[in-house]
Design an enzyme around this catalytic site. Structure first.
Site, PDB file in Angstrom:
ATOM      1  N   VAL A  62     -14.470  30.708 -23.794  1.00 20.02           N
ATOM      2  CA  VAL A  62     -13.564  30.510 -22.662  1.00 20.02           C
ATOM      3  C   VAL A  62     -12.481  31.570 -22.573  1.00 20.02           C
ATOM      4  O   VAL A  62     -11.838  31.723 -21.530  1.00 20.02           O
ATOM      5  CB  VAL A  62     -12.914  29.102 -22.690  1.00 20.02           C
ATOM      6  CG1 VAL A  62     -13.974  28.023 -22.605  1.00 20.02           C
ATOM      7  CG2 VAL A  62     -12.013  28.926 -23.909  1.00 20.02           C
ATOM      8  N   ASN A  88     -11.529  21.322 -22.145  1.00 27.09           N
ATOM      9  CA  ASN A  88     -11.224  20.682 -23.421  1.00 27.09           C
ATOM     10  C   ASN A  88     -11.086  21.668 -24.574  1.00 27.09           C
ATOM     11  O   ASN A  88     -10.414  21.366 -25.556  1.00 27.09           O
ATOM     12  CB  ASN A  88     -12.318  19.660 -23.753  1.00 27.09           C
ATOM     13  CG  ASN A  88     -12.224  19.148 -25.171  1.00 27.09           C
ATOM     14  OD1 ASN A  88     -11.324  18.380 -25.518  1.00 27.09           O
ATOM     15  ND2 ASN A  88     -13.148  19.594 -26.020  1.00 27.09           N
ATOM     16  N   TYR A 156       0.906  26.538 -30.522  1.00 31.22           N
ATOM     17  CA  TYR A 156       0.208  25.416 -29.896  1.00 31.22           C
ATOM     18  C   TYR A 156       1.086  24.753 -28.826  1.00 31.22           C
ATOM     19  O   TYR A 156       0.644  24.511 -27.693  1.00 31.22           O
ATOM     20  CB  TYR A 156      -0.167  24.403 -30.978  1.00 31.22           C
ATOM     21  CG  TYR A 156      -0.921  23.197 -30.483  1.00 31.22           C
ATOM     22  CD1 TYR A 156      -2.272  23.272 -30.188  1.00 31.22           C
ATOM     23  CD2 TYR A 156      -0.280  21.960 -30.328  1.00 31.22           C
ATOM     24  CE1 TYR A 156      -2.978  22.165 -29.747  1.00 31.22           C
ATOM     25  CE2 TYR A 156      -0.972  20.851 -29.892  1.00 31.22           C
ATOM     26  CZ  TYR A 156      -2.321  20.949 -29.599  1.00 31.22           C
ATOM     27  OH  TYR A 156      -3.007  19.850 -29.161  1.00 31.22           O
TER      28      TYR A 156
END
Length: 251
Positions: A62, A88, A156
């Site tokens: 991705v 996801n 993150y």
């Protein structure tokens, strides 16, 4: 709801080779949807697809514009349309305070967690605008860290805050074309990626303690429900979490 009650949809799930991606993908397959399983590890994707006639394994990275373009071109060639994208795929990235994080690790986390969502949404929206009937649904896997961070999770956390902005922008830009966009924020679903949380997780007060987890099937059931909604209904944000985890009042 059984597969006989449901009109099959064409769905792409990224990160479908394990964990939540596998749970989401197999739940959608169980209700009769056609699911394109995307991810970097073909063996894991094959394991997800095992036993399902409507699963299509399509390895993809991705973070690569070319790989993402090839993924959606293959969907267009095989099915002629796309009804749902589940963004996801992602990674926890490096652990550490901002002054210790390696720039390359930062860039890799941004590429997987944020740029990947953008690239997949970009191709999906192009398809959804052009197809007939037009429209579709995009579901982005956010995180509780899109709202409140854990310690030592700067890369993150920053990417998941970015996903929130992407989700809102996609929903706004897409609504005149019957495109809905949801961010689902998931807290402590029990997968291999979160296995350590059930034993010891760093807390904001400096302590370490085990946190409760919950069965990923509840996430999968939620995705099935979202996918089944008509396109005049959007759910902008949704949080699903272990009830006793330290999120509400985290700090």
């Amino acid at each position: 709801m059984t597969s006989t009650d449901r009109t099959p949809r064409i769905v792409v799930v990224t990160g479908a080779g394990s964990g939540l991606g596998r749970a989401m993908a197999t739940a959608l397959l169980d209700v009769g949807d056609y699911v394109v399983l995307a991810g970097r590890n073909r063996d894991k994707l094959d394991a997800t697809a095992d036993g399902y006639d409507r699963a299509v394994v399509t390895p993809a990275d991705v973070s690569s514009p070319e790989s993402v373009r090839d993924l959606f071109d293959s969907v267009a060639t095989r099915f002629g349309r796309l009804d749902v994208l589940v963004n996801n795929a992602g990674t926890f990235g490096p652990s550490g305070s901002v002054d210790t994080v390696d720039p390359q690790a930062w860039s890799e986390t941004v590429a997987a967690n944020l740029t990947g969502v953008f690239l997949c949404a970009r191709e999906a929206v192009r398809m959804m605008k052009a197809q007939s009937p037009r429209g579709g649904r995009i579901i982005n896997n956010g995180s509780l860290s899109a709202h409140t961070p854990r310690p030592h999770s700067v890369a993150y956390t920053a990417t998941k805050h970015g996903v929130s902005g992407l989700t809102k922008s996609i929903a706004l830009d897409g609504r005149d074309f019957d495109i809905c966009c949801t961010q689902i924020d998931i807290g402590n679903a029990a997968t291999d990626m979160t296995a350590g949380i059930g034993h010891a997780a760093a807390q904001a007060d400096g302590s370490t303690r085990a946190e409760p987890t919950f069965d990923p099937r509840h996430v999968a059931d939620t995705i099935v429900h979202l996918v089944g909604l008509p396109l005049d209904v959007n759910v902008p944000t949704l949080t699903i979490m272990a009830n006793r985890m330290p999120y509400v009042g985290r700090g």
